[in-house]
Design a protein around this motif. Sequence first.
Motif, mmCIF file in Angstrom:
data_model
loop_
_atom_site.group_PDB
_atom_site.id
_atom_site.type_symbol
_atom_site.label_atom_id
_atom_site.label_comp_id
_atom_site.label_asym_id
_atom_site.label_seq_id
_atom_site.Cartn_x
_atom_site.Cartn_y
_atom_site.Cartn_z
ATOM 1 N N SER A 374 -4.881 11.082 -8.533
ATOM 2 C CA SER A 374 -6.121 11.229 -9.290
ATOM 3 C C SER A 374 -6.189 10.078 -10.297
ATOM 4 O O SER A 374 -5.331 9.193 -10.311
ATOM 5 N N PHE A 375 -7.198 10.136 -11.152
ATOM 6 C CA PHE A 375 -7.342 9.095 -12.171
ATOM 7 C C PHE A 375 -6.058 8.920 -12.971
ATOM 8 O O PHE A 375 -5.634 7.801 -13.277
ATOM 9 N N TRP A 376 -5.417 10.053 -13.301
ATOM 10 C CA TRP A 376 -4.224 10.016 -14.147
ATOM 11 C C TRP A 376 -2.935 10.272 -13.382
ATOM 12 O O TRP A 376 -1.848 10.039 -13.917
ATOM 13 N N LYS A 377 -3.021 10.760 -12.175
ATOM 14 C CA LYS A 377 -1.804 11.060 -11.392
ATOM 15 C C LYS A 377 -1.491 9.858 -10.506
ATOM 16 O O LYS A 377 -2.211 9.572 -9.557
ATOM 17 N N CYS A 378 -0.417 9.196 -10.825
ATOM 18 C CA CYS A 378 -0.150 7.873 -10.275
ATOM 19 C C CYS A 378 1.330 7.753 -9.897
ATOM 20 O O CYS A 378 2.114 8.643 -10.169
ATOM 21 N N PRO A 379 1.728 6.641 -9.299
ATOM 22 C CA PRO A 379 3.155 6.461 -8.954
ATOM 23 C C PRO A 379 3.956 5.706 -10.003
ATOM 24 O O PRO A 379 5.116 5.388 -9.770
ATOM 25 N N TYR A 380 3.356 5.468 -11.165
ATOM 26 C CA TYR A 380 3.978 4.545 -12.118
ATOM 27 C C TYR A 380 5.116 5.177 -12.919
ATOM 28 O O TYR A 380 6.212 4.626 -12.994
ATOM 29 N N HIS A 381 4.924 6.357 -13.472
ATOM 30 C CA HIS A 381 5.964 6.943 -14.308
ATOM 31 C C HIS A 381 7.216 7.275 -13.503
ATOM 32 O O HIS A 381 8.331 6.928 -13.903
ATOM 33 N N ASN A 382 7.033 7.965 -12.376
ATOM 34 C CA ASN A 382 8.217 8.427 -11.655
ATOM 35 C C ASN A 382 8.901 7.317 -10.858
ATOM 36 O O ASN A 382 10.122 7.296 -10.748
ATOM 37 N N SER A 383 8.134 6.369 -10.307
ATOM 38 C CA SER A 383 8.799 5.250 -9.623
ATOM 39 C C SER A 383 9.521 4.369 -10.634
ATOM 40 O O SER A 383 10.624 3.874 -10.366
ATOM 41 N N ARG A 384 8.916 4.180 -11.803
ATOM 42 C CA ARG A 384 9.567 3.367 -12.826
ATOM 43 C C ARG A 384 10.855 4.035 -13.303
ATOM 44 O O ARG A 384 11.859 3.353 -13.550
ATOM 45 N N MET A 385 10.828 5.354 -13.429
ATOM 46 C CA MET A 385 12.052 6.087 -13.777
ATOM 47 C C MET A 385 13.173 5.738 -12.811
ATOM 48 O O MET A 385 14.298 5.394 -13.221
ATOM 49 N N CYS A 386 12.870 5.808 -11.516
ATOM 50 C CA CYS A 386 13.889 5.513 -10.507
ATOM 51 C C CYS A 386 14.385 4.077 -10.634
ATOM 52 O O CYS A 386 15.597 3.819 -10.591
ATOM 53 N N MET A 387 13.461 3.147 -10.807
ATOM 54 C CA MET A 387 13.867 1.742 -10.889
ATOM 55 C C MET A 387 14.649 1.455 -12.152
ATOM 56 O O MET A 387 15.578 0.637 -12.146
ATOM 57 N N GLU A 388 14.318 2.115 -13.257
ATOM 58 C CA GLU A 388 15.079 1.950 -14.491
ATOM 59 C C GLU A 388 16.509 2.458 -14.319
ATOM 60 O O GLU A 388 17.477 1.838 -14.780
#
Length: 393
Positions: A374-388
């Motif tokens: 959705s507008f706010w539901k994205c792959p950025y927070h959780n994928s970034r968590m994994c990459m961090e």
Amino acid sequence: MEDLTKFREEMATELSRILDYWGTNAPDRQHGGFIGRIDHDGKRYPEAEKGGVLNARILWTFSAAYRVLKKPAYLDLAKRAYTYLRDHFYDHENGGTYWAVRANGSPAQTPKFVYGQAFSIYGLSEYHAVSDDVEALAFATEIYERLEEFSYDHESGGYIEAFSKSWEPLSDMRLGGGGLNAPKTMNTHLHVIEAYVNLYHVWPDIRLRKSIEGLLEAFDRHIIHPETSQMVLYATMDWKPLSRSVSFGHDIEASWLLLESAEVLHQEAVSEKWRKKSVEMARATFAGLAPDGSLYYEYNPDNGHWDKHREWWVFAEAIVGYLNAWQITKDPVFLTRMQEMWAFTRKYILDLKGGEWFTGVNDDYTLANGNKISFWKCPYHNSRMCMEVLKRV
């Protein structure tokens, strides 16, 4: 967590799972770009508006994923997101990006919310880093120039929230129509500094460096409360607080992002100052811990109201934030907090059958209303968590 090797393996698996979901389900084969909405049941809404923030976050995600994993398919998806941003979200007349477009790509919501501009810079700079596309860098630096020209407050510092399509002031600056109508917010400033730091990695301009220094000063002087180490969410032009509400997810997210911002300056005294602040901010979020070890969403001390639903992105940021605090202090309590956040996420937030993460759960653990995309539901927070985690562990 005792076995960090196992934890790292879990993050690698989860990263692939997240990226597979988005790579398979997000592309809009009918209209181009990426679909604006898919609900928890997997139902597609082909005529949903497409958010600029969503497209920019997809751009960042697959660019960063290509940098980490070197899979050509991820670079292809990043290019798809970049091309769509360039052709449909970018305002070639006035500069900056639109808030939303229709399913067919025509402009739908044209205000220039600074929050949205920040994510455009974030995605464009990451794409340039992996593609060497000079046009993408030109767009990113042009948006930076627009923000410095129209949004930066030369009198009190910081950035004003929102403008019209042609960069005229708006009377209603609420982000997406929600929250308080405030000229300055913590949320926008957090993502402006995040974007500026990412841009600085590929464009080490002296003015940009000074902008980052100014943002750190704004957080230090006006946004982070000196006694509680929690952040002021809304403020007036001259930084008078408009709310005492506490957002635990934003606090833990800022705890590591602001340290990362300080470290890009390569000044040890500044880094050490923000390492201390980072730990203080992380520890302050313990006030929002639920009995089950998860984090509540928000608390308003003015009326004593707790928002006790558990939001997906909060857990992604908490895992990174507590890992960061443990790396600084080696205090096992932060490792325990991280372990509890990941355990809760696995049990209630991950959709192991349908893919991706649910938006969240209510206090009774029933599934909260929400979407997979959705507008706010994205792959950025959780994928970034994994990459961090893959970078840090």
